[in-house]
Design a protein around this motif. Sequence first.
Motif, PDB file in Angstrom:
ATOM      1  N   UNK A 288       8.104  10.746  46.666  1.00 17.39           N
ATOM      2  CA  UNK A 288       6.601  10.295  47.469  1.00 17.39           C
ATOM      3  C   UNK A 288       6.791  10.141  48.672  1.00 17.39           C
ATOM      4  N   UNK A 289       7.977   9.995  48.727  1.00 16.26           N
ATOM      5  CA  UNK A 289       8.606   9.752  50.194  1.00 16.26           C
ATOM      6  C   UNK A 289       8.870  11.445  51.134  1.00 16.26           C
ATOM      7  N   UNK A 290       9.541  12.215  50.386  1.00 17.90           N
ATOM      8  CA  UNK A 290       9.972  13.005  50.160  1.00 17.90           C
ATOM      9  C   UNK A 290       8.358  14.304  51.125  1.00 17.90           C
ATOM     10  N   UNK A 291       7.374  13.678  50.184  1.00 20.00           N
ATOM     11  CA  UNK A 291       5.914  14.528  49.780  1.00 20.00           C
ATOM     12  C   UNK A 291       5.771  13.616  52.202  1.00 20.00           C
ATOM     13  N   UNK A 292       5.763  12.701  51.364  1.00 19.64           N
ATOM     14  CA  UNK A 292       5.148  12.621  53.454  1.00 19.64           C
ATOM     15  C   UNK A 292       6.148  13.107  54.155  1.00 19.64           C
ATOM     16  N   UNK A 293       7.318  13.752  54.117  1.00 20.19           N
ATOM     17  CA  UNK A 293       7.660  14.212  55.131  1.00 20.19           C
ATOM     18  C   UNK A 293       7.412  15.766  55.438  1.00 20.19           C
ATOM     19  N   UNK A 294       7.107  16.328  54.794  1.00 16.66           N
ATOM     20  CA  UNK A 294       5.869  17.328  54.338  1.00 16.66           C
ATOM     21  C   UNK A 294       5.283  18.006  55.727  1.00 16.66           C
ATOM     22  N   UNK A 295       5.439  19.397  55.799  1.00 18.72           N
ATOM     23  CA  UNK A 295       4.731  19.388  57.188  1.00 18.72           C
ATOM     24  C   UNK A 295       3.488  19.884  56.934  1.00 18.72           C
ATOM     25  N   UNK A 296       2.114  19.808  57.722  1.00 17.31           N
ATOM     26  CA  UNK A 296       1.223  19.717  57.438  1.00 17.31           C
ATOM     27  C   UNK A 296       0.597  21.078  57.518  1.00 17.31           C
ATOM     28  N   UNK A 297       1.440  22.743  56.794  1.00 16.99           N
ATOM     29  CA  UNK A 297       0.884  23.603  57.480  1.00 16.99           C
ATOM     30  C   UNK A 297       1.136  24.665  55.794  1.00 16.99           C
ATOM     31  N   UNK A 361      13.298  37.547  56.179  1.00 16.93           N
ATOM     32  CA  UNK A 361      14.065  37.469  56.275  1.00 16.93           C
ATOM     33  C   UNK A 361      14.405  36.025  56.129  1.00 16.93           C
ATOM     34  N   UNK A 362      15.741  35.862  57.208  1.00 11.02           N
ATOM     35  CA  UNK A 362      16.657  35.020  57.866  1.00 11.02           C
ATOM     36  C   UNK A 362      15.880  34.114  58.052  1.00 11.02           C
ATOM     37  N   UNK A 363      14.763  34.728  59.147  1.00 12.56           N
ATOM     38  CA  UNK A 363      13.949  33.800  59.744  1.00 12.56           C
ATOM     39  C   UNK A 363      13.089  33.106  58.960  1.00 12.56           C
ATOM     40  N   UNK A 364      12.930  34.025  58.269  1.00 13.08           N
ATOM     41  CA  UNK A 364      11.608  33.484  57.036  1.00 13.08           C
ATOM     42  C   UNK A 364      12.171  32.297  56.604  1.00 13.08           C
ATOM     43  N   UNK A 365      13.600  32.363  55.739  1.00 10.56           N
ATOM     44  CA  UNK A 365      14.255  31.114  55.316  1.00 10.56           C
ATOM     45  C   UNK A 365      14.045  30.001  55.747  1.00 10.56           C
ATOM     46  N   UNK A 366      14.334  29.993  57.295  1.00 10.71           N
ATOM     47  CA  UNK A 366      14.529  28.874  58.661  1.00 10.71           C
ATOM     48  C   UNK A 366      13.385  28.382  58.085  1.00 10.71           C
ATOM     49  N   UNK A 367      11.942  29.076  57.721  1.00 11.37           N
ATOM     50  CA  UNK A 367      10.815  28.556  58.576  1.00 11.37           C
ATOM     51  C   UNK A 367      10.291  27.437  56.881  1.00 11.37           C
ATOM     52  N   UNK A 368      10.877  28.108  55.870  1.00  6.28           N
ATOM     53  CA  UNK A 368      10.693  27.672  54.487  1.00  6.28           C
ATOM     54  C   UNK A 368      11.730  26.101  54.180  1.00  6.28           C
ATOM     55  N   UNK A 369      12.206  26.202  55.376  1.00 17.56           N
ATOM     56  CA  UNK A 369      13.407  24.716  54.883  1.00 17.56           C
ATOM     57  C   UNK A 369      12.637  23.897  56.425  1.00 17.56           C
ATOM     58  N   UNK A 373      10.629  17.457  56.366  1.00 17.95           N
ATOM     59  CA  UNK A 373      10.943  16.747  58.392  1.00 17.95           C
ATOM     60  C   UNK A 373      12.385  17.020  57.769  1.00 17.95           C
ATOM     61  N   UNK A 374      12.540  17.377  57.040  1.00 18.34           N
ATOM     62  CA  UNK A 374      13.965  16.210  55.936  1.00 18.34           C
ATOM     63  C   UNK A 374      15.042  17.499  56.971  1.00 18.34           C
ATOM     64  N   UNK A 375      14.268  18.872  56.503  1.00 20.68           N
ATOM     65  CA  UNK A 375      15.411  19.551  57.110  1.00 20.68           C
ATOM     66  C   UNK A 375      15.098  20.168  58.270  1.00 20.68           C
ATOM     67  N   UNK A 376      14.610  19.326  59.321  1.00 17.20           N
ATOM     68  CA  UNK A 376      14.496  19.998  60.205  1.00 17.20           C
ATOM     69  C   UNK A 376      16.277  20.482  60.932  1.00 17.20           C
TER      70      UNK A 376
END
Length: 414
Positions: A288-297, A361-369, A373-376
Amino acid sequence: MFVNYFDDDGRSSPLNLAAGRLLLGCWLVWKTVWYDWAGVLDVPFRAMANPRYEWAIPTGMPWLLTVEKWLLVGLVLLVVVGYRLRVTGVASSFLLAHLATVRSTLVNTGEVDSLFIGSVLLLFFALYPDDDALSVDGLRAVRTRSLDSLVDLLQSEDDRRYRMPALKYALLTLALLFFSTGVSKVVDGGGLGFVAPDNLARLVLVRSYVYPWHDVQLAVVEYPLLGVLGGVGTLVLELGFLAAVLAGLSVTPFVLGLVAFTLSNVVLLGIFFVDNLFFLALFAAFDRAYARLAVDRDLDLVFDEHCLFCARSLYPVKLLDVTDSVTFYTQYDAPDEYASRPGVDFERAMFVFDGVDTYEGYDAFRELLGQNRLFHPLAWVMSRGPVQSVGRRVYRYVADNRSRHFACRPAHLD
């Protein structure tokens, strides 16, 4: 805030199992590294707190305890990443039990008891690893799945339930231990003697002379009602925790109360039993804490459905997408508007679309991360010039050679 796994050990994400392994492993490495295990051999037999366990000490071989210490650290680190859990978990559990027995010859306190508790908890993670998908074992198991099944899994919108019996039995074990501690307080106190006004005051007064590090302790001595409330509150928490677990009630009030009780022992009695905090934290609702850190997009991801390596690489992304913010498309069912964008070639790379923005490619993986916000911090590092340059070249090499080196083949061959 905290989960009663005894009432329902199923969750929609395997995150809590991974977080539990990490937390337990970090605590155990910390405890193991700072103990001088070989120092036990320097203590005469008659000076031991529990000489009946002398059989567990490898007399004449001080190096053996040092070897066990570092072997345990190595095994626990493998447990943390979830590598061959059934083997590393059982081995580290028994090794820890032996070292705890050795230490119990010198120390007869909760400090040693916590090591035995840790041994039992390790065993639970080893016995029930099946739904621990965010582990090396879980990710390795994906290799047995066909390409078609992986593609279906990535595009599926069905909610899966991950069972967590390891945390269920860990919670029950801890509740039973607190219950037994509460019962012993009642029995040793001759009934309700534990909550008598002078009982806690006497303990605090003695400890204040032994460890006179502040004056807050004396407030309990001056106000006997505080001692009664403290005694009653302790029994309610320790005895009620098990009742709440078995009845399927929320354990959050009891866990928070036991955390406060542990911290009050530090303030009033100078007892630093921080192990309780690690054990209780195992049952936090990390998902639940992880879900709250999700970006709204929302993101749309297009991948090659003929590439087994691509599907396997995206499996962790699916597991970590707890808010279902990423929609997975194959190159054949992707919206036409994406294929018509300048520079987009689905045969060349994976693509992520965020509205009008396109990432390859690489930039797509970066956007997925960047979806959480945990992986920012990691996404920020990936966007730095030198790292980005190397990352893009590595991705380009993998993409261009995936059919030769990375098991990329037509779906009908699976």
